[in-house]
Design an enzyme around this catalytic site. Structure first.
Site, mmCIF file in Angstrom:
data_model
loop_
_atom_site.group_PDB
_atom_site.id
_atom_site.type_symbol
_atom_site.label_atom_id
_atom_site.label_comp_id
_atom_site.label_asym_id
_atom_site.label_seq_id
_atom_site.Cartn_x
_atom_site.Cartn_y
_atom_site.Cartn_z
ATOM 1 N N CYS A 94 42.158 -21.172 -56.163
ATOM 2 C CA CYS A 94 42.143 -22.624 -56.355
ATOM 3 C C CYS A 94 42.463 -23.348 -55.058
ATOM 4 O O CYS A 94 41.809 -24.340 -54.711
ATOM 5 C CB CYS A 94 43.142 -23.014 -57.437
ATOM 6 N N CYS A 191 48.556 -23.301 -64.365
ATOM 7 C CA CYS A 191 48.497 -24.692 -64.811
ATOM 8 C C CYS A 191 47.485 -24.914 -65.922
ATOM 9 O O CYS A 191 47.650 -25.821 -66.739
ATOM 10 C CB CYS A 191 48.203 -25.604 -63.625
#
Length: 353
Positions: A94, A191
């Site tokens: 990410c 997340c």
């Protein structure tokens, strides 16, 4: 006023304090929050929190959609790794392919020179001209491990103001600045898994059929019981196995081809060497054939690290031989290599054979 900088604001205390510190240092700060999800979920409040704190600091704030990139570069590979018996590092992918890519694109659109995040790590340009990440002053909070794949181009435009602070210092700064995030708890590790476990997430999101239940086996192939499906397990796992063997039992290997989870005692978790592929180098351009490099190596985010010798064994393969055996080296996780000054030499994905 100093240069314009785009700060990735997540709604938490670290990114808010990053924006505040840069503004106090004289930079022209612009906040950007990336929306990596579609529809409404619990993360929508992060956007609202980031916007509110930007308003409090008197800086501009923009939202940027990154859901397609996140699905392609992070969420889909995360599922694929678990289906293949590996344990991924979604934050590593990410940071390079979604967060920094989106922040730099926003910086270019907004005429900003730099981007910044709330990671606890430091940046530097070395004597050899290369940019590198250095471990944070606070080893307890150090997040350099998840930044090892950043490119030279990304690093050259990156500011990491929190690298010299402890977490309690950051919260104190936020409190003095009147930022609502000062007492906000730290975010969860993954997340995008907002409900249930990672295995629940895979079951909800996978397009293909999940691996079925199969056998727990020992190192000799003897069947010990039935597992729920390989996506429920990772190397080093002890809890949740449902086995009564009379002694502590751990997952030592996941064999996706045979749909087997290999079980052993704790001594079988220790390894003196690993192989790494999917290599990325930072403080140096490469490690060439025949070259041996001494390094401090972390095999997971919270691993204290161990000294080792690196040696190229193939086109995209590196051997890591540890001075002392390491526990639960896990395929799919990253091994990150540091020099004696704490700068990242590079890293790669762990293979066990």
């Amino acid at each position: 006023m100093k240069a314009r900088v785009v700060v990735g604001m997540s709604g938490g205390v670290d990114s808010a304090t990053t924006a505040y510190l840069l503004k106090e240092a004289g930079y022209e700060v612009v906040g950007v929050t990336m929306k990596t999800w579609t529809g409404e979920d619990s993360r929508c409040c992060e956007m609202s929190d980031a916007r509110a704190m930007a308003l409090r600091m008197g800086i501009s704030h923009y939202a940027r959609g990154a859901a397609a990139e996140f699905e392609r570069c992070v969420a889909r590979p995360f599922i694929d790794d678990y289906l293949s018996g590996r344990t991924p590092n979604p934050c590593v992918e990410c940071n390079r392919h979604v967060k920094w890519a989106a922040l730099l694109a926003a910086a270019d659109e907004l005429g900003a020179t730099y981007v910044a995040t709330g990671h606890y790590a430091r940046t530097a340009r070395l004597a050899n001209g290369r940019c590198a990440i250095q471990r944070a002053a606070s080893l307890r909070k150090d997040q350099s491990y998840v930044l090892y794949k950043l490119t030279q181009e990304q690093l050259a435009r990156t500011l990491l103001p929190l690298g010299g602070y402890e977490k309690d210092e950051v919260r104190a700064i936020a409190a003095r600045a009147g930022l609502a995030a000062a007492e906000k708890p730290d975010s969860q590790e993954i997340c995008f898994v907002t409900e249930g476990s990672y295995a629940d997430y895979i079951e909800r999101e996978a397009d293909e059929a999940l691996p079925p239940p199969g056998n727990f086996v020992d190192s000799e192939g003897n069947v010990l019981g039935m597992h729920k499906g390989i996506t429920h397990y990772t190397v080093g796992q002890r809890k949740g196995l449902g086995l009564a063997l009379g002694a502590p039992a751990y997952v030592t290997k996941i064999d996706a081809e045979k749909n087997e989870v290999v079980i052993g005692g704790e001594p079988s978790l220790y390894r003196s060497s690993i192989l790494c592929d999917d290599l990325h180098f930072m403080s140096v351009g490469d490690v060439g054939r025949g070259e041996k490099v001494r390094a401090f190596v972390k095999i997971r985010y919270n691993h204290k690290g161990e000294m080792a010798t690196l040696e190229r064994t193939g086109g995209d393969t590196l051997s890591v031989v540890f001075d002392n055996p390491v526990r639960a080296a896990t395929p799919g996780q990253s091994a990150v290599f540091y020099d004696e000054d704490g700068y990242i030499i590079g890293g790669g994905k762990i293979r066990l054979e």
